[in-house]
Write a protein that holds these residues in place. Sequence first.
Motif, mmCIF file in Angstrom:
data_model
loop_
_atom_site.group_PDB
_atom_site.id
_atom_site.type_symbol
_atom_site.label_atom_id
_atom_site.label_comp_id
_atom_site.label_asym_id
_atom_site.label_seq_id
_atom_site.Cartn_x
_atom_site.Cartn_y
_atom_site.Cartn_z
ATOM 1 N N CYS A 106 37.582 40.491 35.695
ATOM 2 C CA CYS A 106 36.276 41.452 36.269
ATOM 3 C C CYS A 106 36.775 42.746 36.346
ATOM 4 C CB CYS A 106 36.291 40.913 37.594
ATOM 5 S SG CYS A 106 35.199 41.784 38.616
ATOM 6 N N ASP A 107 36.211 43.661 35.684
ATOM 7 C CA ASP A 107 36.329 45.172 35.848
ATOM 8 C C ASP A 107 35.807 45.693 36.999
ATOM 9 O OD1 ASP A 107 36.625 48.032 35.834
ATOM 10 O OD2 ASP A 107 35.970 48.027 33.759
ATOM 11 N N PHE A 108 36.407 45.506 38.259
ATOM 12 C CA PHE A 108 35.784 45.409 39.535
ATOM 13 C C PHE A 108 35.400 46.944 39.815
ATOM 14 C CE2 PHE A 108 34.709 45.503 43.872
ATOM 15 C CZ PHE A 108 34.097 44.475 44.030
ATOM 16 N N GLU A 109 35.873 47.833 39.436
ATOM 17 C CA GLU A 109 35.327 49.386 39.489
ATOM 18 C C GLU A 109 33.926 49.405 38.998
ATOM 19 O OE1 GLU A 109 37.658 53.562 39.010
ATOM 20 O OE2 GLU A 109 38.904 51.715 39.155
ATOM 21 N N ASN A 110 33.784 48.902 37.851
ATOM 22 C CA ASN A 110 32.391 49.182 37.338
ATOM 23 C C ASN A 110 31.265 48.574 37.994
ATOM 24 O OD1 ASN A 110 32.886 51.019 35.133
ATOM 25 N ND2 ASN A 110 33.531 49.453 33.844
ATOM 26 N N ILE A 111 31.886 47.308 38.602
ATOM 27 C CA ILE A 111 30.917 46.649 39.582
ATOM 28 C C ILE A 111 30.538 47.229 40.652
ATOM 29 C CG2 ILE A 111 30.670 44.567 40.893
ATOM 30 C CD1 ILE A 111 32.134 42.919 38.714
ATOM 31 N N ALA A 112 31.645 47.879 41.419
ATOM 32 C CA ALA A 112 31.399 48.636 42.860
ATOM 33 C C ALA A 112 30.570 49.892 42.466
ATOM 34 C CB ALA A 112 32.893 48.814 43.388
ATOM 35 N N LEU A 113 30.727 50.452 41.427
ATOM 36 C CA LEU A 113 29.742 51.641 40.976
ATOM 37 C C LEU A 113 28.513 51.319 40.735
ATOM 38 C CD1 LEU A 113 32.351 53.666 38.570
ATOM 39 C CD2 LEU A 113 31.858 54.052 41.016
ATOM 40 N N GLY A 114 28.554 50.204 40.036
ATOM 41 C CA GLY A 114 27.067 49.735 39.882
ATOM 42 C C GLY A 114 26.251 49.479 41.026
ATOM 43 N N VAL A 115 26.948 48.558 41.977
ATOM 44 C CA VAL A 115 26.304 48.384 43.397
ATOM 45 C C VAL A 115 26.106 49.643 44.210
ATOM 46 C CG1 VAL A 115 26.951 47.319 45.783
ATOM 47 C CG2 VAL A 115 27.552 46.083 43.609
ATOM 48 N N ARG A 116 26.725 50.565 44.172
ATOM 49 C CA ARG A 116 26.450 52.002 44.846
ATOM 50 C C ARG A 116 25.342 52.518 44.013
ATOM 51 N NH1 ARG A 116 30.533 56.408 43.961
ATOM 52 N NH2 ARG A 116 29.418 56.515 42.154
ATOM 53 N N ASP A 117 25.494 52.627 42.741
ATOM 54 C CA ASP A 117 24.429 53.400 42.033
ATOM 55 C C ASP A 117 22.815 52.618 42.248
ATOM 56 O OD1 ASP A 117 26.165 55.117 41.147
ATOM 57 O OD2 ASP A 117 26.218 54.382 39.026
#
Length: 103
Positions: A14-25
């Motif tokens: 899991c590239d979690f940074e991209n998930i966290a950014l997607g959740v925020r966006d």
Amino acid sequence: MAGQPEITNMALFCDFENIALGVRDAKYAQFDIKKVLERLLLKGSIVVKKAYCDWDRYKEFKATMHEAAFELIEIPHVRQSGKNSAISAWLSMRWIFAIPNPM
């Protein structure tokens, strides 16, 4: 006589940074990894779970990911590269697990 059902083993990187950014966006109230895991478990067994991120920047997600039994891989944020270094780490792990592994 029926044979044994085929068991599918999966490794989850899991590239979690991209998930966290997607959740925020997307302005979601929260991210629930359990829903993702439940869906994947319909396909087979998850034998490896690794999440790559600069965990100092996304501390609010650490407890949930630990509870879900992910190994948290620290990827420091590097501004000058312009590219997420989690991708490089993920690719190297992908090659390791691409080799048939009798688990």
